[in-house]
Motif scaffolding. Structure first.
Motif, PDB file in Angstrom:
ATOM      1  N   GLY A   3       0.793  -1.216   0.000  1.00 48.57           N
ATOM      2  CA  GLY A   3       0.000   0.000   0.000  1.00 48.57           C
ATOM      3  C   GLY A   3       0.828   1.269   0.000  1.00 48.57           C
ATOM      4  N   THR A   4       0.143   2.357   0.340  1.00 50.90           N
ATOM      5  CA  THR A   4       0.723   3.697   0.218  1.00 50.90           C
ATOM      6  C   THR A   4       0.544   4.463   1.520  1.00 50.90           C
ATOM      7  N   GLY A   5       1.527   5.314   1.839  1.00 49.96           N
ATOM      8  CA  GLY A   5       1.397   6.179   3.022  1.00 49.96           C
ATOM      9  C   GLY A   5       2.533   5.959   4.006  1.00 49.96           C
ATOM     10  N   SER A   6       2.487   6.696   5.106  1.00 45.69           N
ATOM     11  CA  SER A   6       3.607   6.656   6.058  1.00 45.69           C
ATOM     12  C   SER A   6       3.718   5.289   6.747  1.00 45.69           C
ATOM     13  N   THR A   7       2.585   4.645   7.049  1.00 41.58           N
ATOM     14  CA  THR A   7       2.639   3.336   7.715  1.00 41.58           C
ATOM     15  C   THR A   7       3.126   2.276   6.722  1.00 41.58           C
ATOM     16  N   ALA A   8       2.624   2.342   5.494  1.00 44.47           N
ATOM     17  CA  ALA A   8       3.096   1.414   4.455  1.00 44.47           C
ATOM     18  C   ALA A   8       4.594   1.612   4.198  1.00 44.47           C
ATOM     19  N   VAL A  60      -0.839  -5.464   2.063  1.00 48.86           N
ATOM     20  CA  VAL A  60      -0.587  -4.805   3.348  1.00 48.86           C
ATOM     21  C   VAL A  60      -0.638  -3.291   3.127  1.00 48.86           C
ATOM     22  N   ASP A  61      -1.469  -2.615   3.917  1.00 53.27           N
ATOM     23  CA  ASP A  61      -1.637  -1.172   3.723  1.00 53.27           C
ATOM     24  C   ASP A  61      -2.154  -0.525   5.008  1.00 53.27           C
ATOM     25  N   GLY A  62      -1.956   0.776   5.113  1.00 54.11           N
ATOM     26  CA  GLY A  62      -2.488   1.561   6.224  1.00 54.11           C
ATOM     27  C   GLY A  62      -3.933   1.959   5.958  1.00 54.11           C
ATOM     28  N   ALA A  63      -4.452   2.835   6.828  1.00 60.07           N
ATOM     29  CA  ALA A  63      -5.814   3.351   6.654  1.00 60.07           C
ATOM     30  C   ALA A  63      -5.918   4.691   7.370  1.00 60.07           C
ATOM     31  N   ASP A  64      -6.910   5.455   6.986  1.00 53.87           N
ATOM     32  CA  ASP A  64      -7.171   6.718   7.680  1.00 53.87           C
ATOM     33  C   ASP A  64      -8.124   6.505   8.850  1.00 53.87           C
ATOM     34  N   GLU A  65      -9.023   5.547   8.705  1.00 52.90           N
ATOM     35  CA  GLU A  65      -9.915   5.145   9.804  1.00 52.90           C
ATOM     36  C   GLU A  65     -10.294   3.683   9.624  1.00 52.90           C
ATOM     37  N   ILE A 115     -11.819   3.775   5.976  1.00 55.62           N
ATOM     38  CA  ILE A 115     -11.718   4.940   5.079  1.00 55.62           C
ATOM     39  C   ILE A 115     -10.250   5.048   4.700  1.00 55.62           C
ATOM     40  N   LYS A 116      -9.999   5.170   3.382  1.00 56.54           N
ATOM     41  CA  LYS A 116      -8.642   5.312   2.870  1.00 56.54           C
ATOM     42  C   LYS A 116      -8.626   6.422   1.813  1.00 56.54           C
ATOM     43  N   GLY A 117      -7.418   6.836   1.452  1.00 58.96           N
ATOM     44  CA  GLY A 117      -7.309   7.828   0.381  1.00 58.96           C
ATOM     45  C   GLY A 117      -6.778   9.172   0.819  1.00 58.96           C
ATOM     46  N   GLY A 118      -6.364   9.255   2.101  1.00 59.13           N
ATOM     47  CA  GLY A 118      -5.757  10.511   2.567  1.00 59.13           C
ATOM     48  C   GLY A 118      -4.559  10.907   1.720  1.00 59.13           C
ATOM     49  N   GLY A 119      -3.909   9.913   1.131  1.00 61.56           N
ATOM     50  CA  GLY A 119      -2.761  10.175   0.255  1.00 61.56           C
ATOM     51  C   GLY A 119      -3.126  10.086  -1.225  1.00 61.56           C
ATOM     52  N   ALA A 120      -4.427  10.064  -1.521  1.00 58.75           N
ATOM     53  CA  ALA A 120      -4.962  10.093  -2.892  1.00 58.75           C
ATOM     54  C   ALA A 120      -4.710   8.811  -3.700  1.00 58.75           C
ATOM     55  N   ALA A 121      -4.343   7.720  -3.007  1.00 58.13           N
ATOM     56  CA  ALA A 121      -4.011   6.479  -3.728  1.00 58.13           C
ATOM     57  C   ALA A 121      -5.161   5.471  -3.710  1.00 58.13           C
ATOM     58  N   LEU A 122      -6.371   5.913  -3.328  1.00 53.37           N
ATOM     59  CA  LEU A 122      -7.454   4.975  -3.021  1.00 53.37           C
ATOM     60  C   LEU A 122      -7.825   4.015  -4.151  1.00 53.37           C
ATOM     61  N   ARG A 148      -6.093   2.746  -6.822  1.00 52.99           N
ATOM     62  CA  ARG A 148      -5.156   1.625  -7.033  1.00 52.99           C
ATOM     63  C   ARG A 148      -5.111   0.726  -5.799  1.00 52.99           C
ATOM     64  N   GLU A 149      -5.269   1.341  -4.629  1.00 56.95           N
ATOM     65  CA  GLU A 149      -5.297   0.525  -3.407  1.00 56.95           C
ATOM     66  C   GLU A 149      -6.477  -0.439  -3.432  1.00 56.95           C
ATOM     67  N   LYS A 150      -7.618   0.072  -3.871  1.00 60.96           N
ATOM     68  CA  LYS A 150      -8.820  -0.782  -3.875  1.00 60.96           C
ATOM     69  C   LYS A 150      -8.668  -1.914  -4.893  1.00 60.96           C
ATOM     70  N   SER A 178      -4.867   5.509  16.957  1.00 58.73           N
ATOM     71  CA  SER A 178      -5.719   6.682  16.714  1.00 58.73           C
ATOM     72  C   SER A 178      -6.677   6.452  15.544  1.00 58.73           C
ATOM     73  N   LYS A 179      -6.396   5.433  14.709  1.00 57.03           N
ATOM     74  CA  LYS A 179      -7.218   5.224  13.508  1.00 57.03           C
ATOM     75  C   LYS A 179      -8.496   4.418  13.790  1.00 57.03           C
ATOM     76  N   LEU A 180      -8.559   3.775  14.967  1.00 59.66           N
ATOM     77  CA  LEU A 180      -9.742   2.956  15.278  1.00 59.66           C
ATOM     78  C   LEU A 180     -10.846   3.851  15.842  1.00 59.66           C
TER      79      LEU A 180
END
Ligand SMILES: O=C[C@H](O)[C@H](O)[C@H](O)COP(=O)(O)O
Length: 223
Positions: A31-36, A84-89, A97-104, A106-108, A124-126
């Protein structure tokens, strides 16, 4: 513990989870983002144990290559055991909810192909109910105003994410103040609006496993 340490802990937990299932032919969806990004770092330490990866964004593809992990086109891949990927919530049922980094989008797509979607996130995301995080919607540029009007009819306040163009050449509307009572239904209703590419609700295909970083260690939630 800092938020970054929590992200590092869940990234390592994801690597520990998938490692026993890897062999020389395994390709992993990333996936995409700081956690990924922490996951990529942890995964790279074991790059001799699998074949390569499929990336959910150009940024992730770049980062994987920098770490010496071969990147494959999803069209040439028959099956993915893990994404394997992060999430916003996330809620307790692992609707995301995903897509805070605009990658939703391709992630889906990568998540749809994978047999197991492992979501990694700090505590904090739960949330009890999705929607405090504005819902990202990827939209064809010419349909932006039309889609925004339809999203208002659904009860949301769409805000154009200025200056952001997705990897697919589209724009993002972030929808505030939505009451997400039924995530599966809302995901389908937004996707049915002409001009929408997809929205950041991952409810029809939620995560299978959530590794949640807390001050007391990594919690594992399943559906
Ligand atoms: O478009 C971006 C993705 O959906 C990310 O997975 C999400 O925004 C979470 O990112 P982070 O791990 O940086 O909080």
């Amino acid at each position: 513990m800092t938020q970054d340490q929590l992200k590092q802990a869940v990234a390592q937990a994801a690597v520990d989870h998938i490692r026993p299932h890897l062999d020389a032919k395994s390709i992993i969806g990333v996936g995409t983002g700081s956690t990924a990004n922490f996951f990529i770092e942890a995964l790279a330490r074991h790059k001799m144990e699998f074949d390569g990866a499929v990336a959910s964004s150009e940024a992730t593809a770049q980062r994987l290559k920098v770490h010496g992990i071969p990147v494959y086109d999803l069209n040439g891949v028959d099956a993915l055991e893990f994404y394997v990927d992060g999430a916003d919530e996330s809620d307790e049922r692992l609707h995301l909810i995903k897509g805070g980094g605009a990658a939703l989008t391709r992630e889906k797509i990568v998540a749809a192909v994978a047999r197991t979607f492992v979501c990694i996130a700090d505590a904090s995301k739960l949330v009890p109910v999705l929607g405090r995080f504005p819902l990202p919607v990827e939209v064809l540029p010419m349909a932006r105003s039309h889609v925004a009007r339809q999203l208002v009819k659904l009860g949301g306040d769409p805000v154009y994410r200025e200056g952001v163009v997705t990897d697919n050449g589209n724009v993002i509307l972030d929808v505030h103040n939505l009451e997400i009572v039924d995530p599966v239904d809302l995901e389908a209703r937004i996707n049915a609006i002409v001009g929408v590419v997809t929205n950041g609700l991952f409810a029809a295909r939620p995560a299978d496993l959530l590794l949640l970083g807390t001050a007391d260690g990594v919690r594992t939630l399943t559906r």
